[in-house]
Design an enzyme around this catalytic site. Sequence first.
Site, PDB file in Angstrom:
ATOM      1  N   ASP A  41       0.819  -1.208   0.000  1.00 58.62           N
ATOM      2  CA  ASP A  41       0.000   0.000   0.000  1.00 58.62           C
ATOM      3  C   ASP A  41       0.851   1.256   0.000  1.00 58.62           C
ATOM      4  O   ASP A  41       0.585   2.215  -0.709  1.00 58.62           O
ATOM      5  CB  ASP A  41      -0.854   0.036   1.274  1.00 58.62           C
ATOM      6  CG  ASP A  41      -1.942  -1.012   1.228  1.00 58.62           C
ATOM      7  OD1 ASP A  41      -2.040  -1.701   0.196  1.00 58.62           O
ATOM      8  OD2 ASP A  41      -2.668  -1.138   2.214  1.00 58.62           O
ATOM      9  N   ALA A  42       1.888   1.238   0.825  1.00 61.16           N
ATOM     10  CA  ALA A  42       2.670   2.456   0.996  1.00 61.16           C
ATOM     11  C   ALA A  42       3.418   2.818  -0.286  1.00 61.16           C
ATOM     12  O   ALA A  42       3.516   3.980  -0.664  1.00 61.16           O
ATOM     13  CB  ALA A  42       3.647   2.296   2.152  1.00 61.16           C
ATOM     14  N   ASP A  45       0.986   4.321  -2.729  1.00 61.72           N
ATOM     15  CA  ASP A  45       0.685   5.708  -2.376  1.00 61.72           C
ATOM     16  C   ASP A  45       1.838   6.622  -2.749  1.00 61.72           C
ATOM     17  O   ASP A  45       1.653   7.744  -3.202  1.00 61.72           O
ATOM     18  CB  ASP A  45       0.444   5.841  -0.868  1.00 61.72           C
ATOM     19  CG  ASP A  45      -0.920   5.275  -0.503  1.00 61.72           C
ATOM     20  OD1 ASP A  45      -1.729   5.073  -1.417  1.00 61.72           O
ATOM     21  OD2 ASP A  45      -1.142   5.038   0.686  1.00 61.72           O
ATOM     22  N   GLU A 124     -10.838  10.153  12.057  1.00 56.03           N
ATOM     23  CA  GLU A 124     -11.170   8.765  12.398  1.00 56.03           C
ATOM     24  C   GLU A 124     -10.180   7.839  11.715  1.00 56.03           C
ATOM     25  O   GLU A 124      -9.562   8.217  10.719  1.00 56.03           O
ATOM     26  CB  GLU A 124     -12.592   8.456  11.920  1.00 56.03           C
ATOM     27  CG  GLU A 124     -12.696   8.361  10.405  1.00 56.03           C
ATOM     28  CD  GLU A 124     -14.096   8.572   9.856  1.00 56.03           C
ATOM     29  OE1 GLU A 124     -14.623   9.696   9.996  1.00 56.03           O
ATOM     30  OE2 GLU A 124     -14.645   7.621   9.293  1.00 56.03           O
ATOM     31  N   ASP A 128      -8.285  -0.611   6.993  1.00 57.96           N
ATOM     32  CA  ASP A 128      -7.676  -1.253   5.829  1.00 57.96           C
ATOM     33  C   ASP A 128      -8.452  -2.507   5.463  1.00 57.96           C
ATOM     34  O   ASP A 128      -8.064  -3.624   5.794  1.00 57.96           O
ATOM     35  CB  ASP A 128      -6.212  -1.584   6.149  1.00 57.96           C
ATOM     36  CG  ASP A 128      -5.426  -1.887   4.888  1.00 57.96           C
ATOM     37  OD1 ASP A 128      -5.992  -1.718   3.785  1.00 57.96           O
ATOM     38  OD2 ASP A 128      -4.269  -2.293   5.006  1.00 57.96           O
ATOM     39  N   ARG A 147     -17.137  -1.623  -4.159  1.00 57.73           N
ATOM     40  CA  ARG A 147     -16.863  -0.382  -4.867  1.00 57.73           C
ATOM     41  C   ARG A 147     -16.639  -0.613  -6.354  1.00 57.73           C
ATOM     42  O   ARG A 147     -17.035   0.204  -7.183  1.00 57.73           O
ATOM     43  CB  ARG A 147     -15.642   0.315  -4.260  1.00 57.73           C
ATOM     44  CG  ARG A 147     -15.364   1.625  -4.957  1.00 57.73           C
ATOM     45  CD  ARG A 147     -14.320   2.437  -4.245  1.00 57.73           C
ATOM     46  NE  ARG A 147     -13.006   1.843  -4.362  1.00 57.73           N
ATOM     47  CZ  ARG A 147     -11.882   2.468  -4.082  1.00 57.73           C
ATOM     48  NH1 ARG A 147     -11.923   3.699  -3.652  1.00 57.73           N
ATOM     49  NH2 ARG A 147     -10.724   1.879  -4.208  1.00 57.73           N
ATOM     50  N   GLU A 182     -16.602  -0.032   5.739  1.00 53.75           N
ATOM     51  CA  GLU A 182     -15.492  -0.923   5.414  1.00 53.75           C
ATOM     52  C   GLU A 182     -15.715  -2.315   6.005  1.00 53.75           C
ATOM     53  O   GLU A 182     -16.020  -2.452   7.193  1.00 53.75           O
ATOM     54  CB  GLU A 182     -14.204  -0.316   6.002  1.00 53.75           C
ATOM     55  CG  GLU A 182     -12.939  -0.775   5.334  1.00 53.75           C
ATOM     56  CD  GLU A 182     -12.626   0.032   4.063  1.00 53.75           C
ATOM     57  OE1 GLU A 182     -13.469   0.866   3.632  1.00 53.75           O
ATOM     58  OE2 GLU A 182     -11.541  -0.205   3.506  1.00 53.75           O
ATOM     59  N   TYR A 234     -19.083   4.430   7.960  1.00 61.24           N
ATOM     60  CA  TYR A 234     -18.467   5.752   8.087  1.00 61.24           C
ATOM     61  C   TYR A 234     -18.960   6.768   7.052  1.00 61.24           C
ATOM     62  O   TYR A 234     -18.503   7.899   7.014  1.00 61.24           O
ATOM     63  CB  TYR A 234     -16.936   5.669   8.037  1.00 61.24           C
ATOM     64  CG  TYR A 234     -16.393   4.917   6.830  1.00 61.24           C
ATOM     65  CD1 TYR A 234     -16.565   5.395   5.538  1.00 61.24           C
ATOM     66  CD2 TYR A 234     -15.706   3.723   6.996  1.00 61.24           C
ATOM     67  CE1 TYR A 234     -16.087   4.715   4.457  1.00 61.24           C
ATOM     68  CE2 TYR A 234     -15.215   3.015   5.910  1.00 61.24           C
ATOM     69  CZ  TYR A 234     -15.409   3.517   4.642  1.00 61.24           C
ATOM     70  OH  TYR A 234     -14.942   2.832   3.562  1.00 61.24           O
ATOM     71  N   LYS A 298     -12.500  14.709   7.685  1.00 63.55           N
ATOM     72  CA  LYS A 298     -13.640  15.139   6.865  1.00 63.55           C
ATOM     73  C   LYS A 298     -14.186  16.452   7.413  1.00 63.55           C
ATOM     74  O   LYS A 298     -14.297  16.600   8.635  1.00 63.55           O
ATOM     75  CB  LYS A 298     -14.767  14.094   6.920  1.00 63.55           C
ATOM     76  CG  LYS A 298     -14.363  12.736   6.377  1.00 63.55           C
ATOM     77  CD  LYS A 298     -15.423  11.672   6.630  1.00 63.55           C
ATOM     78  CE  LYS A 298     -14.884  10.316   6.185  1.00 63.55           C
ATOM     79  NZ  LYS A 298     -15.710   9.193   6.653  1.00 63.55           N
ATOM     80  N   LYS A 322      -1.973   9.258   5.635  1.00 67.86           N
ATOM     81  CA  LYS A 322      -1.485   7.888   5.693  1.00 67.86           C
ATOM     82  C   LYS A 322      -0.317   7.738   6.663  1.00 67.86           C
ATOM     83  O   LYS A 322       0.463   8.669   6.866  1.00 67.86           O
ATOM     84  CB  LYS A 322      -1.023   7.440   4.290  1.00 67.86           C
ATOM     85  CG  LYS A 322      -2.080   7.565   3.213  1.00 67.86           C
ATOM     86  CD  LYS A 322      -3.311   6.704   3.424  1.00 67.86           C
ATOM     87  CE  LYS A 322      -3.104   5.272   3.030  1.00 67.86           C
ATOM     88  NZ  LYS A 322      -3.110   5.039   1.581  1.00 67.86           N
ATOM     89  N   CYS A 427      16.905  -3.698 -27.777  1.00 68.16           N
ATOM     90  CA  CYS A 427      15.680  -4.209 -27.156  1.00 68.16           C
ATOM     91  C   CYS A 427      15.831  -5.703 -26.881  1.00 68.16           C
ATOM     92  O   CYS A 427      16.132  -6.473 -27.790  1.00 68.16           O
ATOM     93  CB  CYS A 427      14.497  -3.961 -28.093  1.00 68.16           C
ATOM     94  SG  CYS A 427      12.989  -4.750 -27.523  1.00 68.16           S
ATOM     95  N   CYS A 430      13.256  -7.694 -29.300  1.00 65.01           N
ATOM     96  CA  CYS A 430      13.311  -7.784 -30.764  1.00 65.01           C
ATOM     97  C   CYS A 430      14.686  -7.457 -31.317  1.00 65.01           C
ATOM     98  O   CYS A 430      14.914  -7.567 -32.511  1.00 65.01           O
ATOM     99  CB  CYS A 430      12.264  -6.869 -31.403  1.00 65.01           C
ATOM    100  SG  CYS A 430      12.652  -5.116 -31.287  1.00 65.01           S
ATOM    101  N   CYS A 445      12.744   1.166 -27.332  1.00 68.54           N
ATOM    102  CA  CYS A 445      12.965   0.279 -28.466  1.00 68.54           C
ATOM    103  C   CYS A 445      12.464   0.986 -29.723  1.00 68.54           C
ATOM    104  O   CYS A 445      11.376   1.561 -29.731  1.00 68.54           O
ATOM    105  CB  CYS A 445      12.187  -1.010 -28.236  1.00 68.54           C
ATOM    106  SG  CYS A 445      11.933  -1.979 -29.717  1.00 68.54           S
ATOM    107  N   CYS A 451       8.402  -5.165 -33.012  1.00 65.84           N
ATOM    108  CA  CYS A 451       8.822  -5.620 -31.688  1.00 65.84           C
ATOM    109  C   CYS A 451       7.663  -6.379 -31.046  1.00 65.84           C
ATOM    110  O   CYS A 451       6.594  -5.823 -30.833  1.00 65.84           O
ATOM    111  CB  CYS A 451       9.201  -4.431 -30.815  1.00 65.84           C
ATOM    112  SG  CYS A 451       9.550  -4.931 -29.121  1.00 65.84           S
TER     113      CYS A 451
END
Length: 704
Positions: A41-42, A45, A124, A128, A147, A182, A234, A298, A322, A427, A430, A445, A451
């Site tokens: 995740d980090a 981000d 809040e 995860d 989602r 979540e 939430y 928020k 984060k 390349c 190719c 390339c 290619c």
Amino acid sequence: MTSEIETLTEDQARAALAELARTLADANTAYHGADSPDLSDAEYDQLKRRNAEIEARFPHLKRDDSPSEQVGAAPADGFSKVTHAVAMLSLSNAFEAEDVAEFDGRIRKYLGLGDAAPLRYTAEPKIDGLSLSLRYEKGALVQAATRGDGAVGENVTANARTIDDIPARIHGAPDLLEVRGEVYMSHEDFEALNERQVAAGAKSFANPRNAAAGSLRQLDASITKSRPLRFFAYAWGALSAPLADTQMGAIERLSELGFSTNPLTVLCNGPQEMLDHYAKIEAQRATLGYDIDGVVYKVDDLALQERLGFRSTTPRWATAHKFPAELAWTRLEGIDIQVGRTGALSPVARLHPVTVGGVVVSNATLHNEDYIKGFDSKGAEIRGGKDIRVGDWVQVYRAGDVIPKVADVDLSKRPGDSAAYVFPQTCPECGSDAVREPGDAVRRCTGGLICPAQAVEKLKHFVSRAAFDIEGLGAKQVEQFYTDGWIAEPADIFTLRERYGSGVQQLKNREGWGEKSATNLFQAIEDKRNIALSRLLFSLGIRHVGESASNLIALHYGSWDDLAAAMDAAADQSGPAWEDLIGIDGVGAVMAGSLVKAFAQERERASIDRLVNHLTVAEAKRADTSGSPVAGKTVVFTGSLEKMTRAEAKARAERLGAKVAGSVSARTDILVAGPGAGSKAKKAAELGIETLDEDGWLALIGAA
Ligand code: IVH
């Protein structure tokens, strides 16, 4: 902004944005589509943030497929699809204290509030897990949807009904209420589940998030029922009556209705209190018993949230602060070169697998040849100038969702016989020369369609979701067909069936295909013979021409014939057709140049023409804003506005189908002039353009 970004040249920035777009798109597919990310995740981000920073410095280079405009991935096959009544959005990110102050500053500026005006926020934990939208009608749960890509999700109603935290009936709620929140799994339940999985000889999950996602997205709801999932509410989507006047009030109301809400939700008066709460939550992170990856802020006042509204994929009134990235050391076992659709050679680190923050990492991006050598694209040292060699101990950096990066090298552990990495000059796919243009960080390339890597990547792009989106023909199948010589270019997809006689007969004998899937594939291909102009243009994979530019260009020319004729007329990059092209709002000279070159390049053009022969291209029409009194009109704002800021006025006008321009010309339809209007008002009067004051404008758009 980091100093490395400040030193980027325009070409370097463009190349960097291109690479980020591709890397993040791949990561999104891996992350949202398959429940088994190979990146953290980090890191994800971090890449997104770098992308946003480069875009902030070079706004005109923002790509049409910019990762900052995208959320999630399309629904997997198997679940029916649900179009969300209100889109499920993503959140912008903050990483440092300054970012939080800037978030507050941006909101004040947008709303026209002074520094001293009171402005409250909720703070809040950011859970995860995966987000879920629950639709209640007259108190009964009627639908639950993931989602998905934000607009369309998966219908997981039967599965959601098995979760204890999700009430089947609620009392005293508005007739229509979509509760959002979540789904997650506690650490304890995750450990126990993995033990059971291992005991049963089944696959164990990398982390609680994957376990939650894998458990919710089961086609058999009885499996979901056996998995201990939980839910925090939430947010909300469609509503027949407001829940409260404030965010905090709405959360309290959700709690009264029987939903679990997070006990660490508090009200804050400004950035300092938000940061204090962040520190408090971070200190408790390890003992909460479930994974969180940051703190969400928020705006508390819902009327202000309404005014602030949304950017394309994120609300202006919220942000996710984060937690910092995680690090681990491992051995670099090899460096592979991947060749992309536009020929870019991208080095990828093959690592001895290592767990970083709960995810097993075995690949990392090495960006480009200078990065491996220990220099940024301006020639300044990074990592103290240490190069990266096969056999080195490297520090892997993971922040957030996806693609890890090699952050450091331990020279004390470097094997005595190691050699500096030599970046290929040809390349690897190719054998064509791989050339680095002056000022470009990327080596490319020169093989074009000869290619195989470029050809396959182009085909993968062609069938991707935002392009032709042919069901049953994904990246894997395209690769298979290409390798076997069944398709070499997009046009071949539309002759597959006839070239293979009874296509079904042949295809069904191949590994991975049966009669049904083969029949479905040929039908799916037939269905795409009718295609929208904007999709067709995007699917060609022309460098710099992303999804939203394709839309703009398609709207401008209307039909394929007019578009192709205009490209021919603009081929020499001068004259009225060229001026017309670069006059399209959102099309710059670089994109335009790339576009006309693609049409003028003989081989590429022949391939495009072969494709179009198989298609019926639908004309592009503007979205229906016919009810709007200002649709299609060009509006200019000048002087000071009193009821809203310029940014808000512009966003509102655009929502109603108007074009907002910065200066008055013969093409202006309406000038909105507030107090202090000067030369623009004068010019409008000379040109006889309708001029309104702010109230007149609000009355016109029906918002007075
Ligand atoms: S609010 C319109 N609050 O983070 C914004 N999201 O990066 C609605 N998430 O898709 C989201 N905890 O899955 C919000 N306390 C929280 C959250 C939260 C986790 C997730 C959610 C969202 C993602 C955005």
